[in-house]
Structures are given as structure tokens and as C-alpha cells.
Write a protein that holds these residues in place. Structure first.
Motif, mmCIF file in Angstrom:
data_model
loop_
_atom_site.group_PDB
_atom_site.id
_atom_site.type_symbol
_atom_site.label_atom_id
_atom_site.label_comp_id
_atom_site.label_asym_id
_atom_site.label_seq_id
_atom_site.Cartn_x
_atom_site.Cartn_y
_atom_site.Cartn_z
ATOM 1 N N ASP A 1 -4.396 7.947 -5.078
ATOM 2 C CA ASP A 1 -3.098 8.405 -4.589
ATOM 3 C C ASP A 1 -3.062 8.448 -3.066
ATOM 4 O O ASP A 1 -2.059 8.078 -2.442
ATOM 5 N N LEU A 2 -4.144 8.905 -2.447
ATOM 6 C CA LEU A 2 -4.160 8.997 -0.990
ATOM 7 C C LEU A 2 -4.095 7.614 -0.351
ATOM 8 O O LEU A 2 -3.483 7.439 0.713
ATOM 9 N N ALA A 3 -4.704 6.615 -0.987
ATOM 10 C CA ALA A 3 -4.564 5.245 -0.490
ATOM 11 C C ALA A 3 -3.120 4.769 -0.621
ATOM 12 O O ALA A 3 -2.595 4.069 0.257
ATOM 13 N N VAL A 4 -2.464 5.147 -1.711
ATOM 14 C CA VAL A 4 -1.045 4.831 -1.887
ATOM 15 C C VAL A 4 -0.232 5.434 -0.747
ATOM 16 O O VAL A 4 0.615 4.766 -0.136
ATOM 17 N N PHE A 5 -0.479 6.710 -0.435
ATOM 18 C CA PHE A 5 0.273 7.370 0.632
ATOM 19 C C PHE A 5 -0.021 6.720 1.985
ATOM 20 O O PHE A 5 0.881 6.530 2.807
ATOM 21 N N GLY A 6 -1.294 6.392 2.225
ATOM 22 C CA GLY A 6 -1.644 5.763 3.489
ATOM 23 C C GLY A 6 -0.970 4.423 3.664
ATOM 24 O O GLY A 6 -0.422 4.111 4.731
ATOM 25 N N ARG A 7 -0.993 3.603 2.622
ATOM 26 C CA ARG A 7 -0.343 2.292 2.702
ATOM 27 C C ARG A 7 1.160 2.443 2.912
ATOM 28 O O ARG A 7 1.763 1.743 3.729
ATOM 29 N N ALA A 8 1.776 3.356 2.172
ATOM 30 C CA ALA A 8 3.210 3.583 2.337
ATOM 31 C C ALA A 8 3.522 4.064 3.747
ATOM 32 O O ALA A 8 4.521 3.665 4.348
ATOM 33 N N GLY A 9 2.657 4.925 4.299
ATOM 34 C CA GLY A 9 2.887 5.421 5.645
ATOM 35 C C GLY A 9 2.875 4.324 6.689
ATOM 36 O O GLY A 9 3.674 4.340 7.632
ATOM 37 N N LEU A 10 1.991 3.352 6.541
ATOM 38 C CA LEU A 10 1.926 2.263 7.510
ATOM 39 C C LEU A 10 3.203 1.435 7.526
ATOM 40 O O LEU A 10 3.482 0.739 8.511
ATOM 41 N N ARG A 11 3.989 1.504 6.475
ATOM 42 C CA ARG A 11 5.247 0.770 6.403
ATOM 43 C C ARG A 11 6.384 1.510 7.103
ATOM 44 O O ARG A 11 7.484 0.976 7.218
ATOM 45 N N ASN A 12 6.132 2.733 7.528
ATOM 46 C CA ASN A 12 7.114 3.529 8.260
ATOM 47 C C ASN A 12 6.707 3.538 9.734
ATOM 48 O O ASN A 12 5.648 4.065 10.075
ATOM 49 N N PRO A 13 7.494 2.946 10.630
ATOM 50 C CA PRO A 13 7.069 2.837 12.032
ATOM 51 C C PRO A 13 6.754 4.174 12.693
ATOM 52 O O PRO A 13 5.844 4.251 13.519
ATOM 53 N N GLU A 14 7.504 5.232 12.357
ATOM 54 C CA GLU A 14 7.197 6.548 12.937
ATOM 55 C C GLU A 14 5.830 7.035 12.481
ATOM 56 O O GLU A 14 5.012 7.489 13.284
#
Length: 353
Positions: free
Chosen positions: A154-167
């Protein structure tokens, strides 16, 4: 791992209870160990907090902190130094979250999002939407709480999703920044040692994301690095040997292995959203998840689908009303009302620092 002939061997000596290596672009999980084991996440849970709240809180909005917002920060929490009766920009508070892992900043941002319970519920909803089903949120800041768990997957999912958000990507990659005080400011530094080189060698190409520690969770880390147009995300949870720096050295070993192994091992799973991931074969990891709207080969730095990204919000006047509402719509109707309130606040407070 399902190696092809000539593929490098997974590093020896890994002691973490759980770990995972994924390609952020394709979503492929290259290797993992007990990746769905539910464990306390510590401050790596702040990645989910940011995913859930960033779209709803315009970075240029200003807020004067109240005593109530800081009243229930847990004893022994990491702090950035937020003080009551001081006015901060939302962007300042996010830097306090990402760099100093400040639970005080989390509590204020959660209050702006409707309170801790509302923030936890929004985080839970976000996790489910991303296909991350191992996570149960109790305390939005990651502070130890009964029943609060996540997983390397799950944490890898969150990390990958976060990289897609420029902020998110900008905050998590920031090494140093200034944090406002009364008429002055002081320096803060990212607590991710692979990024700063504090006590360990900096990792070449590292671009964030978030580390954590509590007595129950041990040391935890979600890290991402880019090399030769490939971005990898690694999660390491609670190494059992090597002291407090082992989480960084085990992440380093896994990143090194991942860059050598990419294209030479068959994936064992995917961190793409359920609707986007390809069929998996025998031995694959169950579950899925990643940034909303992600597809195979998607750019991990692209913004999430449906979010209007406004650049320059940190140094300029912040989001426009249309952009803020568009971002909030991803989180839910309640967030739209919150953003309208914050946009009114922008004109009503004079900031300090």
C-alpha cells in the motif's frame, strides 16, 4: 521475484519484515517480501494524508492556528514548531509535514480539512480508491494507535500516486526550506537521509518520498529514485538488524538491484489501479493500486486525472477559485465547500513569514 536467465540476485542480508520494489512508470512489482503484511506505518502514512488533503487545500491560503488545533498532538511527536496565534500559508505547513515530519503541521491541516476524523475518513476513502486494502487509518499523522496499519504494498501505491501530483513530488524532493516564525524564519531539513546524506551516503537520483519511525513501527521508508529515464519506488518496513540506519541501507540495496534487474525479471504483481493493471499469473501479488487515472507506462510525474494543476502557487497568490474547486472535486463534495471557505480566508488574514 521471477528472474529470467542472467537476472541479478536479490540482495543478501535484508532484514526488513516487509519490502517491495516497483517500477513507477509501468506499475510492475519487480520483487517483494511479505508485501501485504499489515504493520504500523509510522510517518510514512503521511503520504496518504497528503494524497487525500493536497487537492482540497490551496497552497497560498493563510490560516491562523488555534490552541485547539494543537491540543491533541501526541507526546513525543516529531514537530516543525507550529505555534498558536501565528498565521501560516498552507504551503508552509506542507513543508513542515514533508521535511520535518511535523505532527503539529498535520493536525492543523487536518483541522482545515474538517478535523482529524474527517481527515482519517478521507484518507481511508482515498486508499480504497487506489486499491490499497491493507491500510486502516486511525491517526492521520501516523502516530501509533491501536488498529492503525498499512503494508509495503500500500505504501508503494501511495508513493507512486504521490509522484504523479506535482505538489507532492516537489515537497517530498525538497532537501531544505525556511519555516516562518514571528517576523523571521528558521531552516528545516528533510529527515529522509538518502536525500540529505545525513549519516549515510546520498543516493544518486533520489527524488523523495517519506521516512518514519515510532517505537511500535520501527523504522519505515518509502523511497523513489530516477535513473536512465526509469523511476523506481521502494518500501522498507522495520529492519530487524543494523540499527536506525538499516532502513536506508536496505532501501539502497533494493534500489541498486531494481535498476539492474528492470527488464530482466518478470513482474510478480502491479501497483496500478484495479481497472488499469494487466492480468497476473500464478505467484503474482494479489491486489492493486496506484494514482487515479494511471495507466501502463504512465508518466509518474503527471498530475492525477481530474486535478487542475496550477504552477507557481507557492510563491504567488495560490490557486485560482476554479483550480482549487477542480482539485477538491477529486476528494469529494465536502472538500469543495471547504475550499470555498479557504478561498474566503485568503483575503481575510495577513500572514507572518
Amino acid at each position: 521475484m521471477r528472474p529470467r536467465p542472467g537476472a541479478p540476485k536479490v540482495p543478501d542480508g535484508l532484514s526488513a519484515l516487509s519490502w517491495l520494489v516497483a517500477d513507477a512508470g509501468t506499475g510492475e512489482v519487480l520483487a517483494a517480501h511479505d508485501a501485504h503484511r499489515r504493520l504500523p506505518p509510522a510517518s510514512t502514512l503521511k503520504t496518504l494524508f497528503a494524497l487525500a488533503l493536497l487537492p482540497a487545500l490551496p497552497p497560498g491560503a493563510r490560516h491562523t492556528v488555534t490552541e485547539k488545533e494543537l491540543a491533541d498532538v501526541g507526546a513525543g511527536s516529531s514537530l516543525v514548531g507550529v505555534k498558536e496565534d501565528r498565521t501560516y500559508r498552507v504551503a508552509d505547513l506542507w513543508r513542515g509535514v514533508f521535511l520535518s515530519s511535523g505532527n503539529d503541521a498535520v493536525h492543523v491541516l487536518a483541522a482545515l480539512g474538517g478535523g482529524r476524523r474527517a481527515a482519517a475518513a478521507r484518507m481511508q476513502e482515498t486508499a480504497r480508491a487506489l486499491g490499497a486494502h491493507d491500510t486502516h487509518v486511525v491517526s492521520p499523522d501516523g502516530y501509533d494507535a491501536p488498529g492503525q496499519v498499512s503494508s509495503a504494498y500500500d505504501l508503494a501505491v501511495f508513493g507512486r500516486a504521490g509522484l504523479r501530483n506535482p505538489e507532492f513530488a516537489r515537497y517530498c524532493a525538497t532537501v531544505r526550506a525556511s519555516f516562518p516564525a514571528d517576523g523571521w524564519s528558521y531552516g528545516i531539513q528533510n529527515t529522509n537521509r538518502l536525500l540529505t546524506g545525513d549519516g549515510v551516503d546520498r543516493y544518486p537520483g533520489l527524488i523523495g518520498i517519506k521516512n518514519g519511525y515510532t517505537s511500535r513501527a520501527g523504522n519505515t521508508l518509502v523511497a523513489a529514485a530516477r535513473r536512465d529515464r526509469r523511476t523506481l519506488v521502494v518500501t522498507v518496513m522495520n529492519p530487524r538488524r543494523g540499527g536506525s540506519l538499516a532502513v536506508y541501507e536496505e532501501a539502497r540495496s533494493l534500489l541498486d538491484w531494481g535498476f539492474r534487474a528492470a527488464g530482466r525479471v518478470d513482474p510478480v504483481g502491479s501497483v496500478l489501479p484495479p481497472r488499469s493493471r494487466p492480468p497476473t499469473g500464478p505467484g503474482s501479488l494479489p491486489g492493486a493500486g496506484a494514482g487515479a487515472g494511471a495507466g501502463t507506462g504512465a508518466d509518474p510525474e503527471a498530475g492525477p486525472a481530474g486535478v487542475t494543476v496550477v504552477k507557481g502557487g507557492e510563491t504567488g497568490p495560490g490557486w485560482s477559485a476554479a483550480a482549487a474547486i477542480a482539485g477538491a472535486a477529486v476528494v469529494g463534495a465536502g472538500a469543495v465547500a471547504l475550499v470555498l471557505r479557504l478561498l474566503r480566508l485568503k483575503g481575510g488574514h495577513s500572514g507572518r513569514g
